[in-house]
Scaffold this motif. Structure first.
Motif, mmCIF file in Angstrom:
data_model
loop_
_atom_site.group_PDB
_atom_site.id
_atom_site.type_symbol
_atom_site.label_atom_id
_atom_site.label_comp_id
_atom_site.label_asym_id
_atom_site.label_seq_id
_atom_site.Cartn_x
_atom_site.Cartn_y
_atom_site.Cartn_z
ATOM 1 N N ASN A 52 99.920 0.391 113.420
ATOM 2 C CA ASN A 52 99.999 -1.185 113.727
ATOM 3 C C ASN A 52 101.156 -1.252 114.645
ATOM 4 O O ASN A 52 101.792 -2.360 114.875
ATOM 5 C CB ASN A 52 100.256 -1.880 112.330
ATOM 6 C CG ASN A 52 101.786 -1.521 111.593
ATOM 7 O OD1 ASN A 52 102.228 -0.473 112.061
ATOM 8 N ND2 ASN A 52 102.153 -2.374 110.927
ATOM 9 N N MET A 54 104.006 -0.105 115.005
ATOM 10 C CA MET A 54 105.623 -0.092 114.610
ATOM 11 C C MET A 54 106.431 0.586 115.240
ATOM 12 O O MET A 54 107.674 0.431 115.361
ATOM 13 C CB MET A 54 105.664 0.132 113.015
ATOM 14 C CG MET A 54 105.227 -1.223 112.166
ATOM 15 S SD MET A 54 105.946 -2.801 112.430
ATOM 16 C CE MET A 54 107.269 -2.787 111.289
ATOM 17 N N VAL A 82 101.277 -8.956 118.084
ATOM 18 C CA VAL A 82 101.681 -9.845 117.159
ATOM 19 C C VAL A 82 100.242 -9.883 116.262
ATOM 20 O O VAL A 82 100.407 -10.101 114.963
ATOM 21 C CB VAL A 82 102.374 -11.040 117.617
ATOM 22 C CG1 VAL A 82 102.093 -12.127 116.711
ATOM 23 C CG2 VAL A 82 103.587 -10.940 118.055
ATOM 24 N N ARG A 85 99.200 -6.895 114.313
ATOM 25 C CA ARG A 85 100.068 -6.734 112.948
ATOM 26 C C ARG A 85 99.649 -7.784 111.858
ATOM 27 O O ARG A 85 99.864 -7.400 110.834
ATOM 28 C CB ARG A 85 101.763 -6.829 113.296
ATOM 29 C CG ARG A 85 102.068 -5.758 114.123
ATOM 30 C CD ARG A 85 103.896 -5.451 114.027
ATOM 31 N NE ARG A 85 104.223 -4.632 115.013
ATOM 32 C CZ ARG A 85 104.939 -4.729 115.933
ATOM 33 N NH1 ARG A 85 105.466 -5.730 116.068
ATOM 34 N NH2 ARG A 85 105.285 -3.852 116.843
ATOM 35 N N LYS A 86 98.984 -8.751 112.119
ATOM 36 C CA LYS A 86 98.571 -9.569 111.574
ATOM 37 C C LYS A 86 97.085 -8.987 110.858
ATOM 38 O O LYS A 86 96.755 -9.288 109.484
ATOM 39 C CB LYS A 86 98.237 -10.891 111.979
ATOM 40 C CG LYS A 86 99.307 -11.828 112.085
ATOM 41 C CD LYS A 86 99.257 -13.225 113.131
ATOM 42 C CE LYS A 86 100.621 -13.763 113.075
ATOM 43 N NZ LYS A 86 100.489 -14.843 114.267
ATOM 44 N N VAL A 88 96.632 -5.744 110.747
ATOM 45 C CA VAL A 88 97.068 -4.586 110.098
ATOM 46 C C VAL A 88 98.492 -4.537 109.327
ATOM 47 O O VAL A 88 99.293 -4.526 109.961
ATOM 48 C CB VAL A 88 97.071 -3.316 111.119
ATOM 49 C CG1 VAL A 88 97.331 -1.982 110.361
ATOM 50 C CG2 VAL A 88 95.848 -3.337 112.086
ATOM 51 N N GLY A 89 98.186 -4.856 108.227
ATOM 52 C CA GLY A 89 99.391 -5.351 107.316
ATOM 53 C C GLY A 89 100.131 -3.973 107.046
ATOM 54 O O GLY A 89 99.577 -2.839 106.877
ATOM 55 N N MET A 90 101.482 -4.341 106.560
ATOM 56 C CA MET A 90 102.053 -2.805 105.955
ATOM 57 C C MET A 90 103.053 -3.167 104.936
ATOM 58 O O MET A 90 103.586 -4.242 104.647
ATOM 59 C CB MET A 90 102.852 -2.540 107.310
ATOM 60 C CG MET A 90 103.772 -1.143 106.909
ATOM 61 S SD MET A 90 103.925 -0.386 108.637
ATOM 62 C CE MET A 90 104.486 1.255 108.254
ATOM 63 N N PHE A 108 105.608 -16.669 103.776
ATOM 64 C CA PHE A 108 106.257 -16.223 104.908
ATOM 65 C C PHE A 108 105.069 -16.232 106.358
ATOM 66 O O PHE A 108 105.176 -16.688 107.374
ATOM 67 C CB PHE A 108 107.044 -15.038 105.067
ATOM 68 C CG PHE A 108 107.634 -14.690 106.255
ATOM 69 C CD1 PHE A 108 108.913 -15.118 106.464
ATOM 70 C CD2 PHE A 108 107.335 -13.748 106.999
ATOM 71 C CE1 PHE A 108 109.668 -15.084 107.543
ATOM 72 C CE2 PHE A 108 107.914 -13.592 108.155
ATOM 73 C CZ PHE A 108 109.221 -14.178 108.612
ATOM 74 N N GLY A 109 104.163 -15.242 105.981
ATOM 75 C CA GLY A 109 103.018 -15.277 106.969
ATOM 76 C C GLY A 109 102.337 -16.333 107.355
ATOM 77 O O GLY A 109 102.005 -16.552 108.567
ATOM 78 N N ARG A 111 103.512 -19.321 107.360
ATOM 79 C CA ARG A 111 104.295 -20.422 108.014
ATOM 80 C C ARG A 111 104.564 -19.870 109.435
ATOM 81 O O ARG A 111 104.818 -20.609 110.047
ATOM 82 C CB ARG A 111 105.633 -20.426 107.166
ATOM 83 C CG ARG A 111 105.828 -21.112 105.913
ATOM 84 C CD ARG A 111 107.200 -21.630 105.783
ATOM 85 N NE ARG A 111 107.394 -22.305 104.415
ATOM 86 C CZ ARG A 111 107.012 -23.332 103.790
ATOM 87 N NH1 ARG A 111 106.604 -24.328 104.862
ATOM 88 N NH2 ARG A 111 107.189 -23.713 102.621
ATOM 89 N N LEU A 112 104.449 -18.525 109.690
ATOM 90 C CA LEU A 112 104.618 -17.663 110.893
ATOM 91 C C LEU A 112 103.430 -18.702 111.987
ATOM 92 O O LEU A 112 103.754 -18.773 112.973
ATOM 93 C CB LEU A 112 104.345 -16.362 110.995
ATOM 94 C CG LEU A 112 105.741 -15.659 110.405
ATOM 95 C CD1 LEU A 112 105.418 -14.079 110.741
ATOM 96 C CD2 LEU A 112 106.856 -15.877 111.402
ATOM 97 N N ARG A 161 102.684 -10.359 99.634
ATOM 98 C CA ARG A 161 103.156 -10.939 100.872
ATOM 99 C C ARG A 161 102.136 -10.304 102.034
ATOM 100 O O ARG A 161 101.716 -11.259 102.969
ATOM 101 C CB ARG A 161 104.400 -10.731 101.134
ATOM 102 C CG ARG A 161 105.032 -11.287 102.269
ATOM 103 C CD ARG A 161 106.705 -10.979 102.449
ATOM 104 N NE ARG A 161 106.753 -9.617 102.641
ATOM 105 C CZ ARG A 161 107.870 -9.084 102.791
ATOM 106 N NH1 ARG A 161 109.241 -9.839 102.742
ATOM 107 N NH2 ARG A 161 108.310 -7.917 102.915
ATOM 108 N N ALA A 162 102.052 -9.172 102.127
ATOM 109 C CA ALA A 162 101.293 -8.550 102.986
ATOM 110 C C ALA A 162 99.586 -8.841 103.014
ATOM 111 O O ALA A 162 99.070 -9.061 104.244
ATOM 112 C CB ALA A 162 101.286 -7.007 102.821
ATOM 113 N N ILE A 165 98.299 -12.847 104.884
ATOM 114 C CA ILE A 165 97.887 -13.204 106.151
ATOM 115 C C ILE A 165 96.470 -12.714 106.510
ATOM 116 O O ILE A 165 95.971 -12.307 107.286
ATOM 117 C CB ILE A 165 98.847 -12.666 107.155
ATOM 118 C CG1 ILE A 165 99.290 -11.158 106.645
ATOM 119 C CG2 ILE A 165 99.902 -13.762 107.252
ATOM 120 C CD1 ILE A 165 100.020 -10.667 107.968
#
Lengths: 252, 329
Positions: A52, A54, A82, A85-86, A88-90, A108-109, A111-112, A161-162, A165
């Motif tokens: 992803n 990183m 960006v 990474r949405k 491919v979560g981590m 969080f995701g 809201r982004l 959380r991951a 999204i």
């Protein structure tokens, strides 16, 4: 092998002058669990972060070769990191919840992405918590600080959380290495459930864990991919001597 | 059974065992002395604050024997039409001495608040730049320079503002008074921006890399990571830097003495001359006769200044602690 999700061809990665990954070629199937095993410093975590991008955040990293997700090279210039990474979560080794409420961590995701509708946020929070098998533990305390949860709960909240999204692939970097056996069992059970919906790639130090949770296992050593096959094959009848030595505990 | 002496055989024996005994006794004493020394040093700050506090209050409270409490707010007098007026003026050497602190307090706020606002904007921005955006090499070069700014003697900054800054803003904005609260607050900003920038940078840098990774891993871009994760997580540190900046703005003397015009106007216009509490003490303490009303009035200003900064810090501390406990921003 089932339908392919990730295809990597001749990948080389360098930290400055030091080569960390050598000629990695691997096909990772869709909606299965693939485990990366190997001794410390073998490059398995580095390779996970390739998937992803990183590694982009680390200075002096160079790589060549191809990394295709659904047939598209994610290192192509036209790729939006960006967005990648949405998809491919981590999940990281240590839980890294934000110092916010449980609810705010979960959304969080969203809201982004500019989603403000309370109903959508609430629905997603509930859905992903249920997927991550933590809903019953947090539903009455969504406004409490996330850091008030126990270590195992925090890590499952990180997974929730991951998932919020809606990624296609979930990368897990030793997600249970800092947890007690009961929490670890919960995470492993969770991984088992999640593979019906997500492609999962997990890095683990723990060979028993790889044997328990994964369908495919890749053994890395000194930056090279030594052997990659069905997990049952790797652990019972590996082709290469080095793999056998490692999985039987003769070194590493 | 194993007794003490048997166990001791396994330890490394010094050549002279009687010496070792006295050494261990001495070591215990040394330990205690070291503890006492550091405890005293730690308490020294507290003791000095209490002593300053006592001295300030002892002298300042005598003011009430000379000047009434209400006289520090206003003086009542009749105007030409025999109407009772309240006069908010600081004229301690006039025939009818007027001791109202109101123009001095507004003067202090009128320089400190704009200075804090300006410094917060630029200081926090500079801190974010240093911590999150600047290349490490650039930062290594830039941070000491910014910190060096805070080390410029304030009299130099006051002089620059008096000689150059005031003229510049006079031509640019055509204010009512050439030396005014705005010019002083720009001067104050030169001292406070480096403080806020440096402390903000420290606060942001202390946020663990894990949190940044979590944010980037969720698909946040750099700006989203800064605004939604790093700044909120560093909230208490950044607030503390701003409060410290404000405290410095209230307490700073030389710049306001030179650049604010020093006329004790009761005004809310930043483009007029004002006189701050600190400048009043600095300018008048040297000429006042000890034991006079004026002398005690100046001490009373000291008390007010002390109380203002004390409660500012206290309330800020409480707010920050509450935020930290709730952990939600």
């Amino acid at each position: 092998m089932k339908e392919l999700k990730i295809t990597v061809k001749d990948l080389n990665l360098y930290y400055g002058a030091k080569q960390a990954l050598k000629n990695i070629t691997i096909n990772i199937p869709s909606k299965q669990v693939t485990a990366f095993i190997g001794p410390s410093g073998c490059g398995k975590s580095t390779f996970l972060r390739v998937l992803n991008r990183m590694n982009d955040l680390i200075d002096h990293v160079n790589l060549d070769g191809e990394v295709l997700i659904d047939g598209i090279n994610i290192y192509d210039k036209s790729i939006d990191v960006v967005n990648l990474r949405k998809r491919v979560g981590m999940v990281f080794q240590k839980s890294n919840l934000f110092p916010k409420s449980i609810f705010e961590n979960l959304v969080f995701g969203l809201r982004l992405n500019g989603i403000r509708d309370k109903n959508i946020l609430m629905e997603t929070a509930e859905l992903t918590c249920k997927q991550a098998a933590i809903w019953d533990e947090v539903k009455d305390r969504l406004d409490e600080p996330a850091l008030s949860l126990s270590g195992g709960q925090q890590q499952r909240l990180c997974i929730a959380r991951a998932l919020a999204i809606k990624p296609e692939i979930v990368l897990m970097d030793e997600p249970a290495s800092a947890l007690d056996p009961i929490s670890t069992a919960k995470i492993e059970e969770l991984i088992h459930h999640l593979k019906t919906k997500y492609t999962i790639v997990i890095v683990t130090h723990n060979m028993q864990q790889a044997a328990r949770v994964s369908d495919y296992t890749a053994f890395f050593y000194m930056g090279e991919l030594i052997e990659y096959d069905k997990t049952s094959k790797i652990f019972t009848n590996p082709t290469i001597k080095q793999t056998e030595d490692y999985v039987t505990g003769r070194f590493g | 059974m194993i007794n003490q002496s048997q166990l001791a055989q396994f330890e490394i024996q010094p050549e002279n065992s009687s010496l070792s005994k006295s050494v261990s006794k001495f070591a215990g004493l040394k330990e205690t002395l070291i503890k006492v020394f550091f405890t005293l040093n730690g308490l020294a700050a507290l003791i000095f604050i209490i002593l300053i506090f006592i001295f300030l209050f002892k002298e300042g409270i005598k003011a009430f024997g000379h000047i009434g409490l209400m006289d520090f707010l206003y003086l009542q007098r009749l105007d030409a039409n025999n109407i009772l007026l309240r006069v908010y003026e600081w004229y301690p050497t006039s025939e009818i001495a007027r001791y109202s602190l109101v123009p001095l307090i507004t003067g202090t706020l009128l320089t400190a608040i704009p200075a804090t606002i300006i410094s917060t904007i630029f200081g926090v921005a500079a801190g974010i730049y240093l911590s999150e955006i600047a290349h490490p090499n650039t930062k290594e070069f830039l941070k000491p320079i910014i910190e060096l700014f805070a080390a410029i003697p304030t009299v130099v900054i006051g002089f620059i503002m008096l000689a150059i800054g005031a003229t510049f803003f006079n031509d640019l904005l055509n204010p009512l008074n050439r030396l005014n609260a705005f010019v002083a607050s720009i001067g104050l900003s030169m001292v406070i921006i480096p403080i806020i920038a440096s402390l903000t940078e420290d606060a942001l840098r202390s946020i663990p890399v894990d949190l940044r990774m979590a944010s980037y891993g969720m698909g946040a871009n750099k700006w989203q990571t800064i605004s939604r994760v790093i700044l909120p997580a560093a909230f208490s540190g950044v607030s503390a830097s701003i409060i410290l900046g404000f405290g410095r703005a209230v307490g700073e003397t030389m710049i306001v003495l030179m650049a604010a015009g020093n006329a004790s106007n009761l005004t809310t216009d930043v483009f007029r001359s004002v006189r701050t509490m600190t400048a009043t003490i600095a300018a008048e303490m040297g000429e006042v006769s000890q034991g006079s009303d004026h002398y005690y009035a100046l001490f009373f200003i000291g008390i007010v200044l002390f109380i203002i900064t004390f409660f500012l810090n206290l309330s800020a501390e409480i707010i920050i602690n509450k935020m930290r406990k709730k952990n939600t921003f």
